[in-house]
Design a protein around this motif. Sequence first.
Motif, PDB file in Angstrom:
ATOM      1  N   PRO A  99       0.843  -1.126  -0.063  1.00 55.38           N
ATOM      2  CA  PRO A  99       0.092  -0.166   0.040  1.00 55.38           C
ATOM      3  C   PRO A  99       0.977   1.202  -0.025  1.00 55.38           C
ATOM      4  O   PRO A  99       2.091   1.331   0.755  1.00 55.38           O
ATOM      5  N   LYS A 100       0.333   2.393  -0.634  1.00 55.66           N
ATOM      6  CA  LYS A 100       1.255   3.530  -0.650  1.00 55.66           C
ATOM      7  C   LYS A 100       1.573   4.141   0.601  1.00 55.66           C
ATOM      8  O   LYS A 100       2.754   4.649   0.739  1.00 55.66           O
ATOM      9  N   ALA A 101       0.573   4.246   1.433  1.00 55.84           N
ATOM     10  CA  ALA A 101       0.918   4.911   2.748  1.00 55.84           C
ATOM     11  C   ALA A 101       2.057   4.039   3.460  1.00 55.84           C
ATOM     12  O   ALA A 101       2.957   4.607   4.244  1.00 55.84           O
ATOM     13  N   GLU A 102       2.098   2.652   3.569  1.00 54.26           N
ATOM     14  CA  GLU A 102       3.017   1.941   4.012  1.00 54.26           C
ATOM     15  C   GLU A 102       4.396   2.090   3.058  1.00 54.26           C
ATOM     16  O   GLU A 102       5.608   1.959   4.067  1.00 54.26           O
ATOM     17  N   ILE A 103       4.618   2.267   1.944  1.00 51.49           N
ATOM     18  CA  ILE A 103       5.693   2.446   1.175  1.00 51.49           C
ATOM     19  C   ILE A 103       6.268   3.813   1.690  1.00 51.49           C
ATOM     20  O   ILE A 103       7.444   4.127   1.954  1.00 51.49           O
ATOM     21  N   GLU A 104       5.303   4.901   1.679  1.00 51.56           N
ATOM     22  CA  GLU A 104       5.741   6.136   2.060  1.00 51.56           C
ATOM     23  C   GLU A 104       6.563   6.298   3.659  1.00 51.56           C
ATOM     24  O   GLU A 104       7.589   6.774   3.756  1.00 51.56           O
ATOM     25  N   LYS A 105       5.931   5.142   4.645  1.00 47.63           N
ATOM     26  CA  LYS A 105       6.550   5.332   5.869  1.00 47.63           C
ATOM     27  C   LYS A 105       7.659   4.585   5.798  1.00 47.63           C
ATOM     28  O   LYS A 105       8.727   4.854   6.551  1.00 47.63           O
ATOM     29  N   LYS A 106       7.699   3.377   5.087  1.00 48.85           N
ATOM     30  CA  LYS A 106       9.079   2.819   5.232  1.00 48.85           C
ATOM     31  C   LYS A 106      10.390   3.709   4.384  1.00 48.85           C
ATOM     32  O   LYS A 106      11.544   3.452   4.785  1.00 48.85           O
ATOM     33  N   ILE A 107       9.969   4.250   3.296  1.00 47.60           N
ATOM     34  CA  ILE A 107      10.917   5.234   2.856  1.00 47.60           C
ATOM     35  C   ILE A 107      11.334   6.205   3.836  1.00 47.60           C
ATOM     36  O   ILE A 107      12.616   6.375   4.007  1.00 47.60           O
ATOM     37  N   ASN A 108      10.291   6.995   4.591  1.00 48.64           N
ATOM     38  CA  ASN A 108      10.987   7.854   5.515  1.00 48.64           C
ATOM     39  C   ASN A 108      11.612   7.254   6.681  1.00 48.64           C
ATOM     40  O   ASN A 108      12.699   8.143   6.901  1.00 48.64           O
ATOM     41  N   GLU A 109      11.253   5.953   7.038  1.00 49.28           N
ATOM     42  CA  GLU A 109      12.029   5.476   8.110  1.00 49.28           C
ATOM     43  C   GLU A 109      13.507   5.225   7.742  1.00 49.28           C
ATOM     44  O   GLU A 109      14.492   5.508   8.408  1.00 49.28           O
ATOM     45  N   ALA A 110      13.410   4.612   6.350  1.00 47.15           N
ATOM     46  CA  ALA A 110      14.948   4.189   5.896  1.00 47.15           C
ATOM     47  C   ALA A 110      15.777   5.286   5.876  1.00 47.15           C
ATOM     48  O   ALA A 110      16.993   5.399   6.089  1.00 47.15           O
ATOM     49  N   ALA A 111      15.241   6.579   5.213  1.00 47.02           N
ATOM     50  CA  ALA A 111      15.967   7.786   4.879  1.00 47.02           C
ATOM     51  C   ALA A 111      16.320   8.211   6.189  1.00 47.02           C
ATOM     52  O   ALA A 111      17.760   8.992   6.299  1.00 47.02           O
ATOM     53  N   ALA A 112      15.690   8.329   7.290  1.00 42.67           N
ATOM     54  CA  ALA A 112      16.152   8.724   8.665  1.00 42.67           C
ATOM     55  C   ALA A 112      17.327   7.936   9.105  1.00 42.67           C
ATOM     56  O   ALA A 112      18.216   8.523   9.793  1.00 42.67           O
ATOM     57  N   ILE A 113      17.222   6.801   8.946  1.00 48.29           N
ATOM     58  CA  ILE A 113      18.226   5.736   9.521  1.00 48.29           C
ATOM     59  C   ILE A 113      19.659   5.944   8.831  1.00 48.29           C
ATOM     60  O   ILE A 113      20.612   6.171   9.487  1.00 48.29           O
ATOM     61  N   LEU A 114      19.432   6.327   7.461  1.00 49.27           N
ATOM     62  CA  LEU A 114      20.509   6.416   6.465  1.00 49.27           C
ATOM     63  C   LEU A 114      21.082   8.038   6.545  1.00 49.27           C
ATOM     64  O   LEU A 114      22.058   8.444   5.643  1.00 49.27           O
ATOM     65  N   SER A 115      20.348   8.883   6.910  1.00 55.64           N
ATOM     66  CA  SER A 115      20.522  10.580   6.943  1.00 55.64           C
ATOM     67  C   SER A 115      20.392  10.668   5.478  1.00 55.64           C
ATOM     68  O   SER A 115      21.525  11.299   4.921  1.00 55.64           O
ATOM     69  N   ILE A 116      19.511  10.149   4.820  1.00 52.30           N
ATOM     70  CA  ILE A 116      19.491  10.520   3.185  1.00 52.30           C
ATOM     71  C   ILE A 116      18.330  11.365   3.004  1.00 52.30           C
ATOM     72  O   ILE A 116      17.783  11.422   1.555  1.00 52.30           O
ATOM     73  N   GLU A 117      17.549  12.090   4.051  1.00 54.17           N
ATOM     74  CA  GLU A 117      16.325  12.606   3.682  1.00 54.17           C
ATOM     75  C   GLU A 117      16.266  13.679   2.506  1.00 54.17           C
ATOM     76  O   GLU A 117      15.555  13.876   1.807  1.00 54.17           O
ATOM     77  N   ASN A 118      17.475  14.312   2.419  1.00 56.58           N
ATOM     78  CA  ASN A 118      17.641  15.364   1.430  1.00 56.58           C
ATOM     79  C   ASN A 118      18.039  14.924   0.203  1.00 56.58           C
ATOM     80  O   ASN A 118      18.190  15.965  -0.912  1.00 56.58           O
ATOM     81  N   LEU A 119      18.028  13.978  -0.179  1.00 57.35           N
ATOM     82  CA  LEU A 119      18.615  13.021  -1.313  1.00 57.35           C
ATOM     83  C   LEU A 119      17.473  12.702  -2.007  1.00 57.35           C
ATOM     84  O   LEU A 119      17.659  12.135  -3.293  1.00 57.35           O
ATOM     85  N   LEU A 120      16.122  12.493  -1.592  1.00 57.50           N
ATOM     86  CA  LEU A 120      14.997  11.770  -2.215  1.00 57.50           C
ATOM     87  C   LEU A 120      14.631  12.125  -3.448  1.00 57.50           C
ATOM     88  O   LEU A 120      14.116  11.471  -4.156  1.00 57.50           O
ATOM     89  N   ASP A 121      14.750  13.518  -3.702  1.00 51.49           N
ATOM     90  CA  ASP A 121      14.359  13.932  -4.929  1.00 51.49           C
ATOM     91  C   ASP A 121      15.137  14.085  -6.085  1.00 51.49           C
ATOM     92  O   ASP A 121      15.283  14.409  -7.157  1.00 51.49           O
ATOM     93  N   ARG A 122      16.544  13.612  -5.669  1.00 48.15           N
ATOM     94  CA  ARG A 122      17.781  13.861  -6.676  1.00 48.15           C
ATOM     95  C   ARG A 122      17.547  12.410  -7.632  1.00 48.15           C
ATOM     96  O   ARG A 122      17.062  11.407  -7.214  1.00 48.15           O
ATOM     97  N   LYS A 123      18.215  12.530  -8.558  1.00 46.07           N
ATOM     98  CA  LYS A 123      18.637  11.334  -9.540  1.00 46.07           C
ATOM     99  C   LYS A 123      20.041  10.806  -9.128  1.00 46.07           C
ATOM    100  O   LYS A 123      20.798  11.592  -8.644  1.00 46.07           O
ATOM    101  N   PRO A 124      20.323   9.355  -9.708  1.00 44.80           N
ATOM    102  CA  PRO A 124      21.381   8.768  -9.318  1.00 44.80           C
ATOM    103  C   PRO A 124      22.681   9.546  -9.655  1.00 44.80           C
ATOM    104  O   PRO A 124      23.791   9.398  -9.283  1.00 44.80           O
ATOM    105  N   ARG A 125      22.573  10.030 -10.818  1.00 43.62           N
ATOM    106  CA  ARG A 125      23.756  10.668 -11.407  1.00 43.62           C
ATOM    107  C   ARG A 125      24.273  11.982 -10.746  1.00 43.62           C
ATOM    108  O   ARG A 125      25.264  12.594 -10.632  1.00 43.62           O
TER     109      ARG A 125
END
Length: 366
Positions: free
Chosen positions: A111-137
């Motif tokens: 479900p979309k809500a669960e995806i959003e939650k898991k991404i935010n949790e992982a981003a916080a653990i890895l300190s990548i919150e500010n990278l989510l809108d970037r492209k890999p390059r």
Amino acid sequence: MAEVKFINVVKEFEDERKGKVRAVNDANFTVKDKEFLVFVGPSGCGKTTSLRMIAGLERQSSGDIYIGNRLVNKVHPKDRDIAMVFQDYALYPHMTIKENLAFGLKNLKTPKAEIEKKINEAAAILSIENLLDRKPRELSGGQKQRIAVGRAIVRNPSVFLFDEPLSNLDAKLRVQMRVELSELHKRLGATVIYVTHDQVEAMTLGQRIVVMNQGEIQQIAAPEELYENPNNMFVAGFIGSPPMNFIKCRLDGNKLIAADCTFTIPSEKLEKYKKYQGKEVILGIRPEDILSTNLLSYQPETNIVQRTLKVVEHLGAELLFYFSVGDDQVTGRVSADAKLTGLTKVELFFNLEKMHLFDPTTQVRI
């Protein structure tokens, strides 16, 4: 999380010239729940093949593999509840980081809500919150590796599998990522199986280490145990940097007679060597147990050898120095206070309190 168990696992490949080649031979081990276990060994030793069999990317020729209490011999990779991080980051270049993290979950119809939650949790653990809108390059190598790890975290698997994930990073970044992976394991309380050819990486990350060579498990132990009590010459020479020195000797009473010098064995060690009296043996000694006498606060009565140093390498706080005993090249390691220079004669003390003897035929530690 879950434990992983190999029972008599064999993997054979067909080779056009050699016929059947055994990549993994009768492997038996258990990865404990929440343990960080590292496979280490030279290229072609079977470590990555073992990891791929756990993932289901390779089918074992015989034997059983369990993840938790479930036999997974015929279970499809996507149904094994594992997540794998490869040497190649394998990020989709046209997707944002957030879309990369979400991709696997979308395929699982999460479900979309669960995806959003898991991404935010992982981003916080890895300190990548500010990278989510970037492209890999737009990311550095270290940031890409964090995203690859994040993609595994959002799956919340029973087992994390890492296949040489730091090989593409420079030396400084590898050190930083080792620290981050170790902290991440403690935070997640995860079962982690990690493959590397770098023994420093293995020693710093692993709670236990599986040392492999030519498809055979040589030893499974904690880093300290591997270093202090190696099973054989391969483990002794592979674990430690610089590696253990090996000197050909003959055992005569309490003496080890080498080509051009003689060592005295500490009396408390003699009993376990009595079956090798009069026989050829291999003396194993770590570089840090060969000391320049100008650093000692006392004068040893035995095991002092005079040698001309071939080369001295200055590594800042310490020195590596090289010399010969007969035909065997020997490496020593001392603090820079020793002030050694190449092509000079020095007096060296061999501290045999931590010595090992090996059988020259079987190469097993005596």
